[in-house]
Design a protein around this motif. Structure first.
Motif, short mmCIF file in Angstrom:
data_model
loop_
_atom_site.label_atom_id
_atom_site.label_comp_id
_atom_site.label_asym_id
_atom_site.label_seq_id
_atom_site.Cartn_x
_atom_site.Cartn_y
_atom_site.Cartn_z
N ARG A 177 3.53 5.56 3.08
CA ARG A 177 2.60 6.09 2.07
C ARG A 177 3.37 6.62 0.86
O ARG A 177 2.93 6.47 -0.28
CB ARG A 177 1.72 7.17 2.70
N SER A 192 -4.38 11.95 8.01
CA SER A 192 -4.50 10.80 7.12
C SER A 192 -5.67 9.94 7.59
O SER A 192 -6.06 9.98 8.75
CB SER A 192 -3.20 9.99 7.17
N GLU A 252 -2.09 13.25 1.51
CA GLU A 252 -2.14 13.19 0.03
C GLU A 252 -1.42 14.41 -0.56
O GLU A 252 -0.70 14.29 -1.54
CB GLU A 252 -3.60 13.15 -0.46
#
Ligand code: NAP
Length: 295
Positions: A15, A166, A200
């Motif tokens: 990611r 996630s 994030e």
């Protein structure tokens, strides 16, 4: 910006690679494998080699190496693998940094909130002392290896990462699995604190740390740790499934052995350092993180 990511093929690293590329950064992945569907520099994560020159002129090295801590029981062999897969790559990276003419400005190295051990209701920040179980001792040694970069003039940050939530896999998928079948509930007493972070926010935190002057340990957790009881309740509300089962501590101990400490230990950690830097979380409270990650 040039970012070198060791362990960049894993859950967080994958990611981070995508987020860095989408921000227009140059990314170099260090991996033990060559057959990947993106360019990577092969290393053995233990010793010097050609890969060292790939770090030259990087702005930062992010080290996310380490074999999973929850796959298999912790016998002596497994513990050694968990330990070596973190300590040896960190040591090899710091040794490589010492050879470079143009060193990166920062080494952002993974660590974990396991650093604190099992701490009941104690409020933990980066100045809190370490615990004394297997994971805590591992994190102490891991951070010591990373902090050696400081003596080379490379700013070293040890990210004490909490449970990473996630949409795609990771700890949340495993924890939510029994809930999806109506078999969820609290683990042990349910009073243990869970320190978590949305992936994030973790990625943005890493980018902001590359650009900052912050050094040493940084708690990579949301500002709102929750008790396991409250986590189970919030998860059942998000998934609209009951949470009536409770799994006693002794059952988890029998089934998982020492690995059960990962879900039974209590860590009420707060992101004091990063919050003081003005970092803004996208997901501060559990229900917003669960709603985003599970729907
Ligand atoms: N995910 C979480 O909730 C969480 C929480 C706290 C701390 N952390 C820490 O954050 C780091 C990254 O987590 P993750 O979930 O992204 O892990 P992951 O998915 O298991 O990926 C770890 C990476 O480490 C590399 N690796 C594995 N074994 C290795 C070994 N023996 N030597 C060298 N490299 C090895 C692998 O890269 P290659 O196979 O390409 O070489 C892999 O891509 C880990 O150190 C983990 O302990 C994660």
């Amino acid at each position: 910006m040039k970012l070198v990511i060791a362990g960049g093929t894993g859950f967080i690293g994958e990611r981070l690679r995508k987020a860095a590329v989408s921000k227009g950064h140059e990314v170099v992945i260090l991996s033990r494998h060559s057959q990947l569907n993106f360019p990577a520099v092969v290393w053995d994560a233990k010793s010097s080699g050609e890969w060292q020159s790939a770090i030259e002129k990087a702005d930062a090295v992010v080290n996310l190496c380490g074999t999973s801590i929850v796959d298999g029981r912790w016998n002596m062999r497994q513990k050694k693998q968990i330990y070596d897969s973190r300590i040896l790559p960190t040591r090899a990276l710091v040794a490589a940094l010492s050879q470079l003419k143009e060193k990166p400005k920062a080494l952002i190295n993974a660590s974990a909130i396991g650093f604190y051990g099992d701490r009941a209701d104690e409020e933990l920040d980066e100045s809190s002392k370490s615990g004394d179980d297997f994971l805590a001792k591992l994190c102490v040694d891991w951070e010591r290896e990373a902090l050696m970069a400081q003596s080379l003039g490379v700013r070293a940050v040890c990210l004490r990462i909490g449970l990473v939530f996630s949409k795609e896999g990771g700890a949340l998928k495993r924890l939510a699995f029994p809930f999806r079948f109506g078999l969820g509930g609290r683990l042990g007493s349910g009073r243990q604190w869970m320190s978590w972070i949305a992936v994030e926010d973790l990625l943005e935190m890493i980018f902001s740390l590359v650009d900052s002057e912050i050094l040493g340990p940084v708690n990579a957790v949301s500002p709102n740790p929750v008790r396991n009881n409250d986590f189970a309740l919030s998860l059942s509300q998000t998934l609209q499934r009951p949470a009536w089962i409770s799994v006693p501590r002794w059952v988890l101990n029998c089934a998982l052995g020492e690995v059960s400490s990962v879900v039974l230990s209590s860590q009420r950690a707060f992101p004091k350092k990063i919050a003081a830097s003005g970092f803004k979380f996208q997901f501060e409270d559990l229900s917003s993180a669960l709603n985003f990650s599970l729907k």
